[in-house]
Write an enzyme that holds these catalytic residues in place. Structure first.
Site, PDB file in Angstrom:
ATOM      1  N   PRO A  36      -5.309  40.749  77.121  1.00  0.00           N
ATOM      2  CA  PRO A  36      -6.393  41.170  76.232  1.00  0.00           C
ATOM      3  C   PRO A  36      -6.799  42.629  76.457  1.00  0.00           C
ATOM      4  CG  PRO A  36      -6.991  39.145  77.408  1.00  0.00           C
ATOM      5  CD  PRO A  36      -5.701  39.624  77.981  1.00  0.00           C
TER       6      PRO A  36
ATOM      7  N   GLU B 269      -7.137  33.795  84.232  1.00  0.00           N
ATOM      8  CA  GLU B 269      -8.147  34.816  83.998  1.00  0.00           C
ATOM      9  C   GLU B 269      -7.562  36.212  84.162  1.00  0.00           C
ATOM     10  OE1 GLU B 269     -11.575  34.715  82.909  1.00  0.00           O
ATOM     11  OE2 GLU B 269     -10.475  32.989  82.150  1.00  0.00           O
TER      12      GLU B 269
ATOM     13  N   ARG C 244      11.994  41.093  62.491  1.00  0.00           N
ATOM     14  CA  ARG C 244      12.144  41.522  61.101  1.00  0.00           C
ATOM     15  C   ARG C 244      12.798  42.889  60.969  1.00  0.00           C
ATOM     16  NH1 ARG C 244       8.378  42.610  58.332  1.00  0.00           N
ATOM     17  NH2 ARG C 244       8.678  41.543  56.362  1.00  0.00           N
TER      18      ARG C 244
ATOM     19  N   ASP D  76       7.009  46.326  52.843  1.00  0.00           N
ATOM     20  CA  ASP D  76       5.910  45.448  53.132  1.00  0.00           C
ATOM     21  C   ASP D  76       4.552  46.113  53.241  1.00  0.00           C
ATOM     22  OD1 ASP D  76       6.384  42.793  53.059  1.00  0.00           O
ATOM     23  OD2 ASP D  76       7.577  42.851  54.886  1.00  0.00           O
TER      24      ASP D  76
END
Ligand code: 9D3
Length: 252
Positions: free
Chosen positions: A100, A127, A165, A180
């Site tokens: 994160p 954590e 992709r 895209d």
């Protein structure tokens, strides 16, 4: 634009290898693997723990809630799979920690990652991870956005999916990766298929007109309007042509 030249290989390091079973067999990614355009090694970090109980986590020094991923099993896993030693310096490919606290994933970052023929993705599931993994093993730290998940497995699959992709041959149409949304900085225009009338709702006349200039203009206008309404932040980052400004103004 940046695209890789050949097949790609991913090595994923995780405590939950079963999280990858389903997604890697599905759809475009599954087909890319079947066709040899993409190969993926899913490695259980636990298999590289040296103690009898193969422990991979431990309490944080200094106290606090949660467990911390131990350095040893992660270093040993990455070094043996990549056939490299951290003491040698530069690893043979980027080693990305899913966290994160990482850089937020964008289509730009995806296209940069796709330049490498090989990528290693390390998934945390506690954590935190021991800081020495960040300092002396990984080369990049990536987050997929500002929300809290239970681990790095889904983020790793998202990177694999988005990067796949860019491998030539993975998408049917070689141009679609460029065309895209986000590649041109706008969100997409509406799409319609048959029937021409569903309940009382009909397909816009212009799409059935056969006038390709008019259709392209309508689609561009719809993209611009939608972006203005839903993602004004995107609109600020691109430069509009005089024609674009006209298309936007024509609607208000
Ligand atoms: C109290 C600090 N927490 C950070 C917000 C600790 C923490 C919670 C959840 C640490 C790791 C996780 C599990 N998440 C990931 O490993 C993860 C993640 C995410 O939760 N969101 C977006 N991208 C990512 S990449 C890896």
């Amino acid at each position: 634009m940046n695209r890789c030249v050949t097949a790609m290989h991913f090595d994923i390091f995780t405590l939950f290898p079963e999280a990858f079973d389903g997604p890697l067999r599905c759809s475009i990614v599954g087909r890319a693997i079947d066709r040899g355009l993409l190969s993926v090694g899913v490695h259980n970090i636990r298999d590289y723990a040296s103690d009898r109980h193969r422990v991979c986590d431990d309490y944080p020094y200094g106290g606090g809630a949660g467990m911390v991923l131990k350095p040893e099993p992660v270093f040993v896993a990455a070094e043996s799979v990549l056939n490299w030693s951290a003491a040698d310096g530069e690893p043979p490919c980027p080693i990305v920690l899913m966290t994160p606290q990482g850089r937020t994933l964008t289509q730009n970052l995806v296209s940069e990652l796709a330049e490498s023929p090989r990528l290693a993705l390390v998934c945390g599931h506690y954590e935190g991870v021991d800081e020495r993994i960040r300092e002396h093993l990984v080369t990049d730290e990536i987050s997929i956005g500002d929300y809290v998940l239970t681990g790095g497995e889904l983020p790793a699959l998202i990177i694999l999916d988005a990067v796949s992709r860019w491998i030539p041959g993975v998408l049917g149409d070689e141009d679609s990766v460029q065309e895209d949304s986000f590649a041109n900085g706008l969100i997409e225009h509406p799409h319609y298929t048959r029937p021409v009338a569903y309940r009382d709702w009909t397909v816009p006349e212009v799409l059935r007109s056969g006038d390709h200039g008019e259709i392209a203009r309508w689609r561009r206008q719809q993209s611009l309007l939608r972006t203005q309404q839903r993602r004004p932040d995107l609109l600020e980052r691109i430069s509009l042509t005089r024609e674009d400004t006209k298309l936007l103004d024509a609607q208000t």
